[in-house]
Design a protein around this motif. Structure first.
Motif, PDB file in Angstrom:
ATOM      1  N   ALA A  71       0.837  -1.204   0.000  1.00 32.06           N
ATOM      2  CA  ALA A  71       0.000   0.000   0.000  1.00 32.06           C
ATOM      3  C   ALA A  71       0.872   1.255   0.000  1.00 32.06           C
ATOM      4  O   ALA A  71       0.663   2.184  -0.801  1.00 32.06           O
ATOM      5  CB  ALA A  71      -0.932  -0.005   1.212  1.00 32.06           C
ATOM      6  N   ILE A  72       1.859   1.287   0.898  1.00 34.92           N
ATOM      7  CA  ILE A  72       2.687   2.495   1.021  1.00 34.92           C
ATOM      8  C   ILE A  72       3.490   2.727  -0.254  1.00 34.92           C
ATOM      9  O   ILE A  72       3.516   3.837  -0.795  1.00 34.92           O
ATOM     10  CB  ILE A  72       3.611   2.389   2.257  1.00 34.92           C
ATOM     11  N   VAL A  84       3.072   9.745   8.849  1.00 32.14           N
ATOM     12  CA  VAL A  84       2.780   8.512   9.587  1.00 32.14           C
ATOM     13  C   VAL A  84       2.514   8.838  11.049  1.00 32.14           C
ATOM     14  O   VAL A  84       3.311   9.524  11.696  1.00 32.14           O
ATOM     15  CB  VAL A  84       3.944   7.493   9.494  1.00 32.14           C
ATOM     16  N   VAL A  85       1.402   8.361  11.541  1.00 34.02           N
ATOM     17  CA  VAL A  85       1.078   8.497  12.966  1.00 34.02           C
ATOM     18  C   VAL A  85       1.713   7.312  13.696  1.00 34.02           C
ATOM     19  O   VAL A  85       1.440   6.157  13.372  1.00 34.02           O
ATOM     20  CB  VAL A  85      -0.448   8.496  13.178  1.00 34.02           C
ATOM     21  N   ARG A  93       6.646   0.728  12.300  1.00 33.15           N
ATOM     22  CA  ARG A  93       6.988  -0.132  11.168  1.00 33.15           C
ATOM     23  C   ARG A  93       6.600   0.540   9.841  1.00 33.15           C
ATOM     24  O   ARG A  93       7.327   0.436   8.853  1.00 33.15           O
ATOM     25  CB  ARG A  93       6.270  -1.480  11.311  1.00 33.15           C
ATOM     26  N   MET A  94       5.483   1.231   9.814  1.00 28.93           N
ATOM     27  CA  MET A  94       5.079   1.920   8.574  1.00 28.93           C
ATOM     28  C   MET A  94       6.096   3.009   8.220  1.00 28.93           C
ATOM     29  O   MET A  94       6.434   3.197   7.043  1.00 28.93           O
ATOM     30  CB  MET A  94       3.666   2.488   8.703  1.00 28.93           C
ATOM     31  N   ALA A  95       6.571   3.721   9.260  1.00 31.93           N
ATOM     32  CA  ALA A  95       7.603   4.731   9.007  1.00 31.93           C
ATOM     33  C   ALA A  95       8.882   4.056   8.505  1.00 31.93           C
ATOM     34  O   ALA A  95       9.542   4.567   7.586  1.00 31.93           O
ATOM     35  CB  ALA A  95       7.869   5.528  10.287  1.00 31.93           C
ATOM     36  N   THR A 107       6.916  12.170  10.460  1.00 34.97           N
ATOM     37  CA  THR A 107       6.461  11.269  11.520  1.00 34.97           C
ATOM     38  C   THR A 107       5.818  12.072  12.644  1.00 34.97           C
ATOM     39  O   THR A 107       6.420  13.004  13.162  1.00 34.97           O
ATOM     40  CB  THR A 107       7.647  10.465  12.082  1.00 34.97           C
ATOM     41  N   TYR A 108       4.615  11.711  13.000  1.00 33.96           N
ATOM     42  CA  TYR A 108       3.933  12.309  14.153  1.00 33.96           C
ATOM     43  C   TYR A 108       3.982  11.266  15.268  1.00 33.96           C
ATOM     44  O   TYR A 108       3.292  10.264  15.233  1.00 33.96           O
ATOM     45  CB  TYR A 108       2.486  12.645  13.775  1.00 33.96           C
TER      46      TYR A 108
END
Ligand SMILES: *Cc1c(COP(=O)(O)O)cnc(C)c1O
Length: 367
Positions: A71-72, A84-85, A93-95, A107-108
């Motif tokens: 997706a990313i 990315v929260v 992991r998404m970051a 990044t938040y």
């Protein structure tokens, strides 16, 4: 076959029917019959999400993270930025995925027991007009915290920012309606709340978002366009799928519809309430404030009591057919219990009895 009770957050306890569905005559996945199986699963996943005509489901043979990566890497256009929260390991992991692919990243980051502040997200979006997508975890399996996705998605959409929602451990038990949730991309897998075998991940994509994608922006294998159009053109998954896992997935989806959406949700809630109050009754202390709990999983502080050790507790329970899970909150000693899977009141009660036995036999005083 011995029935183990898995209280880890997936892969989950499966029904006998799902286990048996794996034993099928060998079939080449290029046969039409198998294409029909996959196509039926794709349609039913959209139906589970109440996606109507607005969404497509794209399947990969992979664990959940493969779908998040797909997706990313597929969604964010070259030269645009991903917000990315992060309030747990799966947000982090998404970051990390974005970093590996050198995607511009904002990044938040907040504490693992807190939820994003919409006013702060608004500031970030105002200050960063190059953000094209916001990625957020729905249920942070790290802690058991539920993020307010629909509210943040509404905010993102105000700025023309699309949302990538990791709903791995919540779909379809919490907020199954994808349009109400506000997810343009939603990722989940076969082996959590759908109660199938591990090995299949799916990305539900809003058709209007899909239309903006370009093939193979960053990844060869984990590419949403190549995977989806490949199937549509040939009625075959482009690369060898986990054949037997897909038969089990078919069966798990049938069992979901048989049980019904409200009944599955109700069963998880009832199991969670019984497990949560039972553990607190034994003297354990929860990590999150009650109102942040997803009610699919929860984290407990590891006790300081003499005689206690996580491994000792784990091994005692494991020998009796129950699997518990270590914690994943950074810098805090916790462990986790989830009610994901084909679990019932009698299983939870039996677990609480064994937990009480463990404490008593080892002379562990929690209160
Ligand atoms: C389970 C899970 C994943 C995926 O983990 P895999 O080990 O790759 O299947 C991703 N995000 C969340 C929130 C999860 O709970």
């Amino acid at each position: 076959m011995r029935r183990n009770i898995l209280l880890n957050p997936g892969p989950a306890t499966t029904s006998a029917g799902v286990k048996e569905a794996m034993v099928v005559p060998d079939i080449c996945p290029r046969e039409r019959e198998f294409g029909d199986l996959v196509d039926g699963i794709r349609n039913d996943l959209v139906a589970m999400a109440h996606g109507g005509e607005d969404y497509v489901a794209i399947l990969f043979g992979a664990s959940g993270t493969g779908g998040v990566e797909a997706a990313i890497t597929s969604a964010v256009p070259l030269g645009r930025k991903l917000l990315v929260v992060v309030n747990g390991a799966y947000g982090a992991r998404m970051a990390d995925i974005a970093k590996v692919f050198k995607i511009d990243l904002l990044t938040y980051r907040i504490g693992p027991d807190t939820c994003p502040d919409p006013a702060e997200i608004r500031e970030l979006l105002l200050g960063n007009p190059d953000v094209s997508h916001m990625a957020i975890v729905h249920h942070e399996t790290t802690s058991g915290l539920l993020n307010p996705v629909s509210e943040l998605a509404e905010l993102a959409h105000e700025f023309g920012v699309e949302t990538i929602v990791d709903a791995m451990s919540s779909f379809p038990v919490i907020d199954p309606d994808i349009r109400a949730l506000g997810a343009d991309y939603l990722i989940s897998s076969s082996n959590k709340c759908i109660q199938g075998m591990p090995g299949v991940v799916f990305v539900l994509v809003r058709k209007s978002s899909f239309a903006k994608l370009e093939p193979r922006r960053r990844s060869f294998y984990f590419d949403l366009v190549a995977q989806h159009e490949g199937f549509n053109q040939t009625h075959q998954m482009p690369f060898t799928p986990p054949v037997q896992v897909l038969y089990a997935f078919r069966r798990a989806i049938d069992e979901y519809f048989q049980e019904s959406e409200p009944s599955r949700r109700q069963r998880y809630l009832a199991n969670w309430e019984m497990l949560y109050s039972g553990m607190i009754g034994l003297g354990f202390k929860p990590y999150l404030p009650y109102f942040r709990e997803s009610k699919i999983l929860f984290s407990l502080f590891e006790p300081d009591a003499p005689g206690y050790s996580f491994d000792g507790m784990h091994d005692y329970l494991y020998r009796r057919g129950f699997t518990i899970y270590p914690g994943k909150v950074a810098d805090t000693r916790t462990f986790r219990l989830a009610v994901i899977g084909d679990l019932h009141e009698t299983d939870i009660r039996a677990f609480l009895t064994e937990m009480a036995n463990y404490l008593r036999e080892n002379g562990i005083e929690l209160k």
